[in-house]
Design a protein around this motif. Structure first.
Motif, PDB file in Angstrom:
ATOM      1  N   HIS A  70     -15.558  -9.837 -32.438  1.00  0.00           N
ATOM      2  CA  HIS A  70     -15.156 -10.673 -31.303  1.00  0.00           C
ATOM      3  C   HIS A  70     -15.150 -12.138 -31.718  1.00  0.00           C
ATOM      4  O   HIS A  70     -16.198 -12.746 -31.902  1.00  0.00           O
ATOM      5  CB  HIS A  70     -16.099 -10.456 -30.111  1.00  0.00           C
ATOM      6  N   GLY A  96     -19.296 -14.370 -28.407  1.00  0.00           N
ATOM      7  CA  GLY A  96     -18.717 -13.450 -29.386  1.00  0.00           C
ATOM      8  C   GLY A  96     -19.470 -13.462 -30.693  1.00  0.00           C
ATOM      9  O   GLY A  96     -20.555 -14.043 -30.807  1.00  0.00           O
ATOM     10  N   ARG A 150     -10.351 -13.133 -29.244  1.00  0.00           N
ATOM     11  CA  ARG A 150     -10.620 -12.310 -28.064  1.00  0.00           C
ATOM     12  C   ARG A 150     -10.898 -13.169 -26.834  1.00  0.00           C
ATOM     13  O   ARG A 150     -10.609 -12.782 -25.724  1.00  0.00           O
ATOM     14  CB  ARG A 150     -11.830 -11.406 -28.300  1.00  0.00           C
TER      15      ARG A 150
END
Length: 184
Positions: A70, A96, A150
């Motif tokens: 991520h 992330g 992301r």
């Protein structure tokens, strides 16, 4: 996740993401600092890490980030750098596995303020990758499309009502979640 890059067959196999030390350690052939740039020969948007030494000719294409990790992106001029920027970066990192900082030029990519912001952000350990924005307007939409993080963490004053439309459209295209008020 769509792959927006076309890799010419004369170049090495693309990496899934650019490791932070690729920019910090420099060219594996000659040690010169690598710089991200557009590939002018590609018909599609493509970013290359190039060795600026004309005798070396080392280059590696950069593809969108790995789908198994991520990546969170932040963007800004970061000039002058202040506490709010640091709060934003620290909070964004928590969203992330890796943090990429996109630096928008203050008055051109070669301006002292932009160069200082790039250098300063590269010294912050929470940031995995620092890249200059490749956009020619005041957004980072093209850069986001190439990196495909992301999450896009917007800090401070940004809301859905005042976020640049081109950035929002880019995030919608590849399924990037936009988080507002990060680090307030």
């Amino acid at each position: 996740m769509t792959n927006l890059l076309t890799i010419p067959t004369t170049l090495p196999t693309p990496v899934s993401y650019v490791p932070p030390d690729a920019l910090e350690n420099g060219c594996p052939s000659c040690g010169t600092r690598l710089s991200p740039t557009w590939n002018p020969l590609s018909p599609q948007p493509e970013v290359l890490l190039l060795c600026p030494d004309p005798r070396c000719n080392f280059r590696v294409p950069v593809t969108p980030f790995s789908t198994t990790q991520h990546w969170v992106a932040v963007a800004g001029r970061f000039s002058p750098f202040h506490d709010g920027h640091l709060n934003h970066l620290e909070a964004a990192k928590k969203l992330g596995d890796h943090l990429v900082a996109i630096v928008s030029p203050t008055s051109g990519p070669e301006s002292p303020a932009t160069k200082f912001a790039l250098r300063l952000l590269r010294s912050i350990k929470a940031i995995s990758l620092v890249v200059p924005a490749l956009d020619t307007d005041s957004t980072v939409a093209v850069t986001l499309r190439l990196l495909e993080p992301r999450v896009f963490a917007k800090g401070g004053i940004w809301t859905p009502g005042n976020m640049p439309v081109r950035e929002l459209e880019a995030c919608v295209e590849f399924g990037c979640k936009v988080v507002y008020g990060v680090g307030r």
